[in-house]
Design a protein around this motif. Structure first.
Motif, PDB file in Angstrom:
ATOM      1  N   PRO A 274      29.348 -40.775  55.755  1.00 50.07           N
ATOM      2  CA  PRO A 274      30.552 -39.935  55.733  1.00 50.07           C
ATOM      3  C   PRO A 274      30.480 -38.807  54.708  1.00 50.07           C
ATOM      4  O   PRO A 274      31.186 -37.811  54.828  1.00 50.07           O
ATOM      5  N   GLY A 275      29.624 -38.956  53.705  1.00 50.11           N
ATOM      6  CA  GLY A 275      29.528 -37.941  52.664  1.00 50.11           C
ATOM      7  C   GLY A 275      29.025 -36.607  53.159  1.00 50.11           C
ATOM      8  O   GLY A 275      29.212 -35.590  52.479  1.00 50.11           O
ATOM      9  N   ILE A 276      28.414 -36.583  54.327  1.00 49.04           N
ATOM     10  CA  ILE A 276      27.879 -35.318  54.813  1.00 49.04           C
ATOM     11  C   ILE A 276      28.993 -34.325  55.118  1.00 49.04           C
ATOM     12  O   ILE A 276      28.818 -33.111  55.002  1.00 49.04           O
ATOM     13  N   LEU A 277      30.174 -34.823  55.480  1.00 48.51           N
ATOM     14  CA  LEU A 277      31.276 -33.922  55.787  1.00 48.51           C
ATOM     15  C   LEU A 277      31.713 -33.149  54.542  1.00 48.51           C
ATOM     16  O   LEU A 277      31.937 -31.939  54.588  1.00 48.51           O
ATOM     17  N   THR A 278      31.787 -33.846  53.407  1.00 50.50           N
ATOM     18  CA  THR A 278      32.123 -33.167  52.154  1.00 50.50           C
ATOM     19  C   THR A 278      31.057 -32.145  51.788  1.00 50.50           C
ATOM     20  O   THR A 278      31.357 -31.044  51.325  1.00 50.50           O
ATOM     21  N   ALA A 279      29.797 -32.513  52.015  1.00 43.20           N
ATOM     22  CA  ALA A 279      28.708 -31.582  51.722  1.00 43.20           C
ATOM     23  C   ALA A 279      28.816 -30.329  52.574  1.00 43.20           C
ATOM     24  O   ALA A 279      28.612 -29.206  52.091  1.00 43.20           O
ATOM     25  N   ILE A 280      29.153 -30.501  53.861  1.00 42.10           N
ATOM     26  CA  ILE A 280      29.317 -29.349  54.750  1.00 42.10           C
ATOM     27  C   ILE A 280      30.419 -28.433  54.235  1.00 42.10           C
ATOM     28  O   ILE A 280      30.261 -27.212  54.161  1.00 42.10           O
ATOM     29  N   LEU A 281      31.544 -29.022  53.862  1.00 38.33           N
ATOM     30  CA  LEU A 281      32.660 -28.213  53.365  1.00 38.33           C
ATOM     31  C   LEU A 281      32.282 -27.480  52.077  1.00 38.33           C
ATOM     32  O   LEU A 281      32.596 -26.301  51.897  1.00 38.33           O
ATOM     33  N   LYS A 282      31.606 -28.166  51.158  1.00 37.76           N
ATOM     34  CA  LYS A 282      31.212 -27.523  49.903  1.00 37.76           C
ATOM     35  C   LYS A 282      30.211 -26.395  50.136  1.00 37.76           C
ATOM     36  O   LYS A 282      30.159 -25.437  49.351  1.00 37.76           O
ATOM     37  N   TYR A 283      29.433 -26.505  51.210  1.00 38.73           N
ATOM     38  CA  TYR A 283      28.472 -25.442  51.520  1.00 38.73           C
ATOM     39  C   TYR A 283      29.175 -24.179  52.005  1.00 38.73           C
ATOM     40  O   TYR A 283      28.565 -23.119  52.092  1.00 38.73           O
ATOM     41  N   HIS A 284      30.451 -24.290  52.306  1.00 38.87           N
ATOM     42  CA  HIS A 284      31.238 -23.138  52.728  1.00 38.87           C
ATOM     43  C   HIS A 284      32.055 -22.534  51.579  1.00 38.87           C
ATOM     44  O   HIS A 284      32.889 -21.654  51.815  1.00 38.87           O
ATOM     45  N   ILE A 285      31.802 -22.998  50.350  1.00 39.08           N
ATOM     46  CA  ILE A 285      32.561 -22.508  49.202  1.00 39.08           C
ATOM     47  C   ILE A 285      31.597 -21.904  48.195  1.00 39.08           C
ATOM     48  O   ILE A 285      30.697 -22.583  47.688  1.00 39.08           O
ATOM     49  N   PHE A 286      31.774 -20.625  47.906  1.00 36.66           N
ATOM     50  CA  PHE A 286      30.915 -19.938  46.963  1.00 36.66           C
ATOM     51  C   PHE A 286      31.457 -20.095  45.548  1.00 36.66           C
ATOM     52  O   PHE A 286      32.665 -20.051  45.326  1.00 36.66           O
ATOM     53  N   ASN A 287      30.539 -20.232  44.619  1.00 38.17           N
ATOM     54  CA  ASN A 287      30.882 -20.304  43.203  1.00 38.17           C
ATOM     55  C   ASN A 287      30.981 -18.874  42.674  1.00 38.17           C
ATOM     56  O   ASN A 287      30.041 -18.303  42.154  1.00 38.17           O
ATOM     57  N   GLY A 288      32.166 -18.295  42.842  1.00 37.78           N
ATOM     58  CA  GLY A 288      32.396 -16.910  42.450  1.00 37.78           C
ATOM     59  C   GLY A 288      33.242 -16.227  43.505  1.00 37.78           C
ATOM     60  O   GLY A 288      33.299 -16.668  44.659  1.00 37.78           O
ATOM     61  N   THR A 289      33.910 -15.163  43.130  1.00 39.37           N
ATOM     62  CA  THR A 289      34.732 -14.406  44.068  1.00 39.37           C
ATOM     63  C   THR A 289      33.917 -13.247  44.618  1.00 39.37           C
ATOM     64  O   THR A 289      33.505 -12.352  43.872  1.00 39.37           O
ATOM     65  N   TYR A 290      33.673 -13.283  45.920  1.00 39.22           N
ATOM     66  CA  TYR A 290      32.877 -12.254  46.583  1.00 39.22           C
ATOM     67  C   TYR A 290      33.700 -11.633  47.701  1.00 39.22           C
ATOM     68  O   TYR A 290      34.081 -12.312  48.660  1.00 39.22           O
ATOM     69  N   TYR A 291      33.975 -10.337  47.571  1.00 37.03           N
ATOM     70  CA  TYR A 291      34.624  -9.604  48.645  1.00 37.03           C
ATOM     71  C   TYR A 291      33.549  -9.052  49.576  1.00 37.03           C
ATOM     72  O   TYR A 291      32.362  -8.980  49.213  1.00 37.03           O
ATOM     73  N   THR A 292      33.932  -8.678  50.777  1.00 39.86           N
ATOM     74  CA  THR A 292      32.923  -8.180  51.705  1.00 39.86           C
ATOM     75  C   THR A 292      32.203  -6.955  51.151  1.00 39.86           C
ATOM     76  O   THR A 292      31.024  -6.734  51.434  1.00 39.86           O
ATOM     77  N   SER A 293      32.878  -6.179  50.334  1.00 43.20           N
ATOM     78  CA  SER A 293      32.241  -4.992  49.745  1.00 43.20           C
ATOM     79  C   SER A 293      31.091  -5.356  48.814  1.00 43.20           C
ATOM     80  O   SER A 293      30.184  -4.544  48.601  1.00 43.20           O
ATOM     81  N   ASN A 294      31.110  -6.577  48.270  1.00 40.02           N
ATOM     82  CA  ASN A 294      29.990  -7.013  47.436  1.00 40.02           C
ATOM     83  C   ASN A 294      28.702  -7.116  48.241  1.00 40.02           C
ATOM     84  O   ASN A 294      27.603  -7.016  47.683  1.00 40.02           O
TER      85      ASN A 294
END
Length: 383
Positions: free
Chosen positions: A82-102
């Motif tokens: 079941p831990g793979i679901l949490t891993a998938i979600l965390k892979y969709h979260i960047f450590n930092g604020t990135y706008y598309t202009s970045n």
């Protein structure tokens, strides 16, 4: 961490919108209802998101999640892990604020750190990466097995960062063998097995860069390498591995003219040659497939096999194909060496063709990526 009540005050102090994450998700519920329902049912995870500043959330749309539901292959794996679901979600979260202009303003791909740092799924220090780049006036992200997701709507700012809606679910990078197989680098797989070093580059290793010769590169020196002892082959292959440093293509380009120590056999020289686009070379071998992310690092595909006894081999940038670094080498009469018994790609691209290492083009439907995400999607819609 800031409490949920303090976030608006902190945001106002730095001039950021005081809109909360749940308000953003609610405003996009028609597009994100599946993800929204899941997050709001997982209060601990949701509290972590709203109380952690400086994040970028890639939110797969309902269509992106529903598009994966045709396969049920991941159900058994999800039940076992079941831990793979949490891993998938965390892979969709960047450590930092990135706008598309970045990303649209960047001249080269950017390899962004995510919150997925569980050693079960990744041994890249600081969190597994996602490749981000400008594409067709927008932004695209490339994840494991060169799967691609595009930004459809963007920059929904909230107190802790921003949200981008994407049209596909990112695939967690697979292990080294699966990634080589999906790229049709079957000679590299066979050579690693013959030399007895495949396990040493497996999921327990950390921070790896693997320069993997293409099948054509191995075939060009097949008359020599096919006859090597396991010890000789291990030394050659060790000259293709950097330990302790994940070298994405932007780092190789920035290292132009410098040398890098390899696991075995001395060091190599990196070259970046601009001729309309930037061509990258390792000694005399051209990088023909860039940035194949795997669980412990990155693979860069070469058109030739590096020779630890010829560390000064220099490229001819004008040549379409570089000459072998081994004197007297010819193709093997028995075909591409090391490929006997090694299965080819099991994944297919959007057009039905297997992804190739030469192009290393993003594929929308690589099988392992789909399998690894459908189970998570099924859980989301069944809540």
């Amino acid at each position: 961490m800031l409490s949920r009540h303090l976030l608006p005050l902190a945001a106002a102090a730095v001039g950021i919108s005081a809109t909360t994450l749940d308000a953003v998700l609610d405003s996009q519920n028609a597009t994100l209802s599946i993800l929204n329902n899941y997050l709001t049912s997982q209060q601990e995870l949701f509290n972590t998101l709203i109380n952690t500043p400086n994040l970028t959330i890639l939110a797969p749309s309902n269509d992106a999640i529903n598009g994966l539901l045709a396969s049920e292959a991941f159900s058994a794996q999800l039940q076992a892990d079941p831990g793979i679901l949490t891993a998938i979600l965390k892979y969709h979260i960047f450590n930092g604020t990135y706008y598309t202009s970045n990303f649209t303003g960047a001249a080269a791909p950017v390899f962004v750190r995510t919150l997925m740092d569980n050693a079960t799924y990744s041994n890249v220090t600081g969190g597994q990466r996602v490749e981000a780049r400008a594409q067709d006036g927008g932004v695209a992200f490339t994840s494991g097995l060169r799967e691609e997701a595009a930004v459809r709507t963007s920059n929904f700012n909230y107190t802790g960062g921003t949200v981008h809606v994407i049209d596909s679910v990112l695939a967690i990078p697979a292990n080294l063998t699966a990634t080589l197989q999906a790229a049709n680098l079957t000679a590299a797989i066979g050579a690693l097995r013959r030399a007895g070093v495949a396990d040493s580059l497996g999921s327990g290793s950390e921070q790896l860069t693997v320069f993997a010769p293409s099948n054509g590169g191995f075939n060009a020196v097949g008359s020599l390498v096919a006859q090597m002892t396991a010890a000789d082959l291990e030394r050659v292959l060790g000259y293709h591995v950097v330990r302790g440093r994940v070298m994405y293509s932007d780092l190789i380009a920035a290292a132009n003219g410098s040398r890098q120590a390899m696991q075995r056999g001395g060091d190599v020289e990196f070259r970046a040659v601009s001729d309309g686009e930037v061509a990258l070379f390792v000694n005399s071998a051209r990088v023909v497939g860039r940035d194949l992310l795997f669980d412990n690092g990155v693979i860069q595909v070469l058109d030739n096999v590096l020779n630890p006894a010829n560390t000064s081999a220099a490229p001819n940038p004008a040549a379409a194909t570089q000459a072998p670094a081994f004197s007297g080498a010819n193709t093997s009469a028995g075909g591409v060496p090391f490929t006997s018994g090694v299965p080819g790609p099991s994944a297919t691209g959007a057009g039905g063709a297997a992804p190739t290492a030469t192009a290393a083009a993003p594929a929308r439907t690589a099988a392992l990526g789909v399998v690894a995400l459908v189970g998570g999607a099924a859980v989301l819609v069944n809540l």
